[in-house]
Every structure is written in structure tokens, then in C-alpha cells.
Design a protein around this motif. Structure first.
Motif, short mmCIF file in Angstrom:
data_model
loop_
_atom_site.label_atom_id
_atom_site.label_comp_id
_atom_site.label_asym_id
_atom_site.label_seq_id
_atom_site.Cartn_x
_atom_site.Cartn_y
_atom_site.Cartn_z
N ILE A 98 43.56 -12.65 33.35
CA ILE A 98 44.24 -12.95 34.61
C ILE A 98 45.16 -14.15 34.45
O ILE A 98 46.22 -14.22 35.07
CB ILE A 98 43.20 -13.20 35.72
N THR A 99 44.77 -15.09 33.61
CA THR A 99 45.56 -16.31 33.40
C THR A 99 46.99 -15.99 33.02
O THR A 99 47.93 -16.68 33.43
CB THR A 99 44.91 -17.17 32.30
N ILE A 100 47.19 -14.95 32.21
CA ILE A 100 48.54 -14.61 31.75
C ILE A 100 48.99 -13.24 32.27
O ILE A 100 49.90 -12.62 31.71
CB ILE A 100 48.63 -14.65 30.22
N ASP A 101 48.34 -12.76 33.33
CA ASP A 101 48.74 -11.50 33.98
C ASP A 101 48.77 -10.32 33.01
O ASP A 101 49.70 -9.50 33.02
CB ASP A 101 50.13 -11.65 34.65
N TRP A 102 47.73 -10.24 32.18
CA TRP A 102 47.67 -9.11 31.24
C TRP A 102 47.30 -7.85 32.02
O TRP A 102 46.30 -7.82 32.73
CB TRP A 102 46.62 -9.39 30.15
N PRO A 103 48.10 -6.78 31.89
CA PRO A 103 47.83 -5.58 32.68
C PRO A 103 46.57 -4.87 32.20
O PRO A 103 46.26 -4.87 31.02
CB PRO A 103 49.06 -4.71 32.43
N PRO A 104 45.82 -4.24 33.11
CA PRO A 104 44.65 -3.47 32.68
C PRO A 104 45.07 -2.24 31.90
O PRO A 104 46.11 -1.64 32.16
CB PRO A 104 43.98 -3.09 34.01
N MET A 105 44.27 -1.89 30.90
CA MET A 105 44.52 -0.69 30.10
C MET A 105 43.40 0.30 30.43
O MET A 105 42.26 0.12 29.98
CB MET A 105 44.52 -1.02 28.60
N PRO A 106 43.67 1.33 31.22
CA PRO A 106 42.59 2.22 31.67
C PRO A 106 41.93 3.02 30.56
O PRO A 106 40.76 3.34 30.63
CB PRO A 106 43.28 3.12 32.68
N ASP A 107 42.69 3.34 29.52
CA ASP A 107 42.13 4.12 28.41
C ASP A 107 42.98 3.89 27.17
O ASP A 107 44.05 3.29 27.22
CB ASP A 107 42.07 5.62 28.75
N ARG A 108 42.48 4.39 26.03
CA ARG A 108 43.20 4.19 24.77
C ARG A 108 44.50 4.99 24.73
O ARG A 108 45.51 4.52 24.19
CB ARG A 108 42.30 4.59 23.60
N ALA A 109 44.48 6.19 25.26
CA ALA A 109 45.63 7.09 25.12
C ALA A 109 46.88 6.58 25.81
O ALA A 109 48.00 6.85 25.35
CB ALA A 109 45.26 8.48 25.65
N SER A 110 46.72 5.85 26.90
CA SER A 110 47.89 5.37 27.65
C SER A 110 48.18 3.90 27.43
O SER A 110 49.06 3.34 28.07
CB SER A 110 47.67 5.63 29.15
N ALA A 111 47.46 3.26 26.54
CA ALA A 111 47.60 1.81 26.34
C ALA A 111 48.94 1.46 25.71
O ALA A 111 49.50 2.22 24.91
CB ALA A 111 46.46 1.29 25.47
N CYS A 112 49.44 0.29 26.04
CA CYS A 112 50.69 -0.21 25.46
C CYS A 112 50.46 -0.62 24.00
O CYS A 112 49.36 -0.97 23.61
CB CYS A 112 51.19 -1.40 26.25
#
Length: 463
Positions: free
Chosen positions: A191-205
Motif C-alpha cells: 500500500i505504501t507504494i500503491d502496488w496494484p493487486p495481482m488476482p492470479d498468475r495468468a493476468s499478472a503484470c
């Protein structure tokens, strides 16, 4: 009357002598107990584990429940002279500092046959040699002649045309530190650096970039690595004790941990190739530069886009040459920990080498970690205090140290390379500095570097 005064004076003097001795023994016992805390004994996931002792705990107690440091007597003083006081015990000598390098070895990256022959004629012996994967070089560990001092032996090798980069076989150690108080079950590092949640491996950045890391062992059977594209390889020699799977497991989980677990990864869809280059000598866990060279070469062969080095040690010309080749010839970005030796310490390496992205650690209120090394080489700050990640056997726990800030930057590099594949490794360092959110004094500074890591615009909704 004179005899009574003499007895009273002797008794009062003894009382003052005993008080400080009692305090000294009590304080020494407390330090010894704290120092015995193990790094990862419980491997639980209840948030109550402890990584190490906390050097901020300097409390000392006497035995009479007052605050003045003087032992009080609750019974009348005896007129009988007490027996002679026991001498104050001498505290044990501090443990010797761990060695900086192998005592009788030189490492050379690319000696010619002619120069190697000249060295063997002078009494140098080849202990081990490898054709470094990914490079057209043969790295060698040389044992120096018995009658030659180590510094003199290095100068002999460096005086040869192909030996100018030779150096001691320095040791490098992981940058994990003591436990810091984490009052919530999962501290909000992301949260400190606004890291987006990654719901699953397949759609992760960042999933299209291969990440490399050199670290200690990894427990690849940990539940957080289920479904991960994780490859682990051990390099350390068979005659050395295995490294523990504590530090490496925590770092790897920060990168590719399962988003559905309590140790989610920052880029869980990325392929991670982890090289265990560490070994143990007693309680000292370390990697020598000869093994680091081979580990990095293996990662070059695998065409990684970024290498995570959550480790540090002394400057070394072989390592410096390797870093330059990685960034400027192989187009591989390198992120490394600035180290935990404290704000007054000198720079540690490889973080202090110019092409490396040097990462310091901050807590959830964006204050710099109190033991982080400072200096003009610091590039970026990222969460590294009370960072929730995998324990070595199962579950999760908070970790502290500049080691655990590095994966945030490594993950950001993976995202940046995925989003802008045309951007070279040397330019990535400057781009992340440009994107950083200023912290501390206005402009770049020796504490936060360019500021707090930012990945704004690097991770779209579609990954």
C-alpha cells in the motif's frame, strides 16, 4: 566508637561496590539471551515469529524495583563484616568478525594461456576453473604460493596483461536484518507504494520478462510456489555445508508467490530462475565471488531481463567487470541491496557500482530503515521493513532489511521491460529514478536516492 565507625564505613563501601556488579551481571545475561534468538525457528504463520534480536532493547534492571540503579536493603545493617566480595567476572571476548575473503585465493576472470603459465611457474596453483556460461571467459580460483602474501599475490596477477581485473575471492552475504514490530497481521508494504493487486498468475503484470536472482537456498515445495514458474539451481561445492532456505525463500516469494496465499508475489506470473550460490561455515552464510561469477553466467544463458541481488560485500574488480558486462553488453538490469551496516558505514557492493540500481528500505510511514547504508550511490527507496513474505517451511511472516526492498525494484524493472521492451538496461535505472516520488530533502539525496519507487502507468488493467 572508632571500631564502630570503621565497621560502618566498610559496610557502606561494600554496598556501593555490589550494586553496580549486580547490574552488570543482569545486563550481560539479557544480551546473551537476545543474541541466541534464531532467525526463523518457528516458521509459523501467526505473525508472532521473531527473525532476530532487536538492538534497540537496551533495558537494564536491578533487583529492588526502584529506578535509581542502587540496590536498597530492606533489613537493618549487620554489624558483622561481610565476607569479601566476589570479583566482577570478565565478559567473554566478542566473536571475531567473519572473514572478508578466502585467506589464500585469487580469482581471475580471463587469464591468457601465456599469463597462466607464468603464474604456475611462480608457484600459483589452479584450484578450480569454469567456462563462465553466457560469457567467452574462463574464471579461475588460484591458490597463491605459500611464501607470498595475499596482497602481493594479487599485484603479481594484476601486473600481467590479462590479469588486470584479478582480485581476492571476496565473500558476499545476504542483507536480512532483525525483526521490527509489525502490529497488524499483514503490514501494508504494498500500500505504501500503491502496488496494484495481482488476482492470479495468468493476468499478472511483467509476466513476459524472465527474472534471475542469486541468493541462498529456496524451499520450492512451499505452498506459495504452487503453480509458479520457478527454477532453482544449487551451485555451491559439495564439500561445503548447504545454505539454509530462509532468506532465498522469502525473496523468491516476494517476486512470484501465489496471489491466493498470505505471501503473494509482486509479479507472480513471471518466470524466476534462482541460483543458490551460498554456503555455510558455522553460523556464517556467504557466497564467494568465484561462485557469483558462475551464477550470473548461468542467468545470462537463460536470457533474463533483470537480476535480483539481495546481498552485499566489499568492492571487487572481478565483480565490477562482471556488472559492466551485464548492463552494457548483455542488456541485463541489476538491482541490489545497499546493505544494513548503518547510516555511518561506507558503501557496499555491488550496489555501489554505478550501473547497479541501489535500493534502500523504508517502513510503512516512509521513514528510512534505521540500519540502511547511505550515500550518493543510493538510487531508490522501497518497502523493506515488516514486509510480509514466506517463512522457510510453511506459512508467512514479516521480514526486515534492505534485502526485501530489492524485489520491489526488480519487479518494477520486469514491468517496465514488459511495457517498453525497447528500453535498454542502462536507461531503465534513469527511468525508474525519473518516475520516483521525491522523499526527504527536495531532489536526490543520499538517504532516499531519487525517492520512493513508483510504478505508475507500468501495469495496465489487462496486464
Amino acid at each position: 566508637m572508632m571500631r564502630s565507625l570503621t565497621i560502618l564505613f566498610f559496610t557502606v563501601a561494600l554496598g556501593f561496590a555490589c550494586g553496580p556488579w549486580t547490574l552488570l551481571v543482569s545486563g550481560f545475561g539479557m544480551d546473551a539471551a537476545l543474541a541466541d534468538d534464531d532467525d526463523d525457528d518457528d516458521d509459523d504463520d501467526d505473525g508472532g515469529g521473531r527473525d532476530d534480536d532487536d538492538d534497540d532493547n537496551d533495558s537494564r534492571r536491578d533487583d529492588d524495583d526502584d529506578d535509581d540503579g542502587v540496590v536498597r536493603r530492606s533489613t537493618p545493617r549487620s554489624t558483622t563484616p561481610p565476607p569479601p566480595s566476589t570479583p566482577t567476572p570478565t565478559p567473554p571476548a566478542p566473536a571475531p568478525a567473519p572473514p572478508v575473503s578466502a585467506p589464500d585465493e585469487i580469482v581471475a576472470l580471463a587469464l591468457s594461456d601465456e599469463d597462466l603459465s607464468a603464474l604456475t611457474a611462480q608457484g600459483f596453483e589452479i584450484i578450480e576453473e569454469i567456462a563462465v556460461p553466457g560469457f567467452s571467459s574462463i574464471s579461475r580460483r588460484l591458490e597463491i604460493p605459500p611464501s607470498v602474501a595475499l596482497a602481493e599475490a594479487r599485484q603479481i596477477v594484476r601486473s600481467l596483461p590479462s590479469g588486470q581485473d584479478a582480485d581476492f575471492n571476496h565473500y558476499y552475504r545476504s542483507e536480512q536484518s532483525e525483526f521490527e514490530d509489525c502490529r497488524n497481521l499483514e503490514c501494508p508494504a504494498r500500500i505504501t507504494i500503491d502496488w496494484p493487486p495481482m488476482p492470479d498468475r495468468a493476468s499478472a503484470c511483467g509476466r513476459n520478462v524472465v527474472i534471475g536472482m542469486v541468493d541462498t537456498g529456496i524451499n520450492d515445495s512451499h505452498e506459495t510456489f504452487a503453480g509458479a514458474r520457478l527454477e532453482v539451481r544449487r551451485l555451491s561445492r559439495d564439500d561445503l555445508d548447504l545454505s539454509r532456505a530462509i532468506h532465498g525463500t522469502a525473496v523468491a516469494a516476494l517476486l512470484v508467490g501465489d496471489p491466493a496465499t498470505r505471501s503473494p508475489g509482486l509479479v507472480p506470473g513471471s518466470r524466476l530462475i534462482a541460483i543458490d550460490a551460498f554456503h555455510r561455515v558455522g553460523g556464517d552464510e556467504r557466497a564467494d565471488v568465484f561462485t557469483l561469477v558462475e551464477a550470473v553466467g548461468l542467468l545470462v544463458e537463460q536470457e533474463v531481463g533483470v537480476i535480483n541481488l539481495s546481498l552485499s560485500g566489499p568492492p571487487n574488480t572481478v565483480l565490477a567487470e562482471l556488472i559492466n558486462r551485464l548492463v552494457f553488453e548483455e542488456n541485463i538490469a541489476v538491482a541490489a541491496a545497499v546493505g544494513n551496516l548503518g547510516p555511518n558505514a561506507g558503501p557496499t557492493y555491488p550496489a555501489a557500482y554505478e550501473p547497479v540500481i541501489a535500493v534502500t528500505a523504508v517502513d510503512r510511514t516512509e521513514n528510512v530503515y534505521r540500519r540502511a547504508v547511505r550515500g550518493p550511490h543510493v538510487d531508490l527507496a522501497a518497502p523493506g521493513v515488516d514486509v510480509w513474505t514466506a517463512a522457510s517451511i510453511s506459512g508467512a511472516r514479516p521480514k526486515t532489511g534492505t534485502s526485501f526492498a530489492v524485489p520491489f525494484v526488480t519487479a518494477a524493472v520486469a514491468m517496465l521491460r514488459d511495457a517498453r521492451p525497447d528500453l535498454g538496461a542502462a536507461a531503465i535505472q534513469e527511468e525508474l529514478r525519473r518516475l520516483a516520488v521525491d522523499a526527504g530533502d527536495p531532489g536526490p539525496d543520499p538517504i532516499f536516492g531519487a525517492g520512493l519507487l513508483s510504478i505508475e502507468g507500468l501495469c495496465g488493467a489487462d496486464g
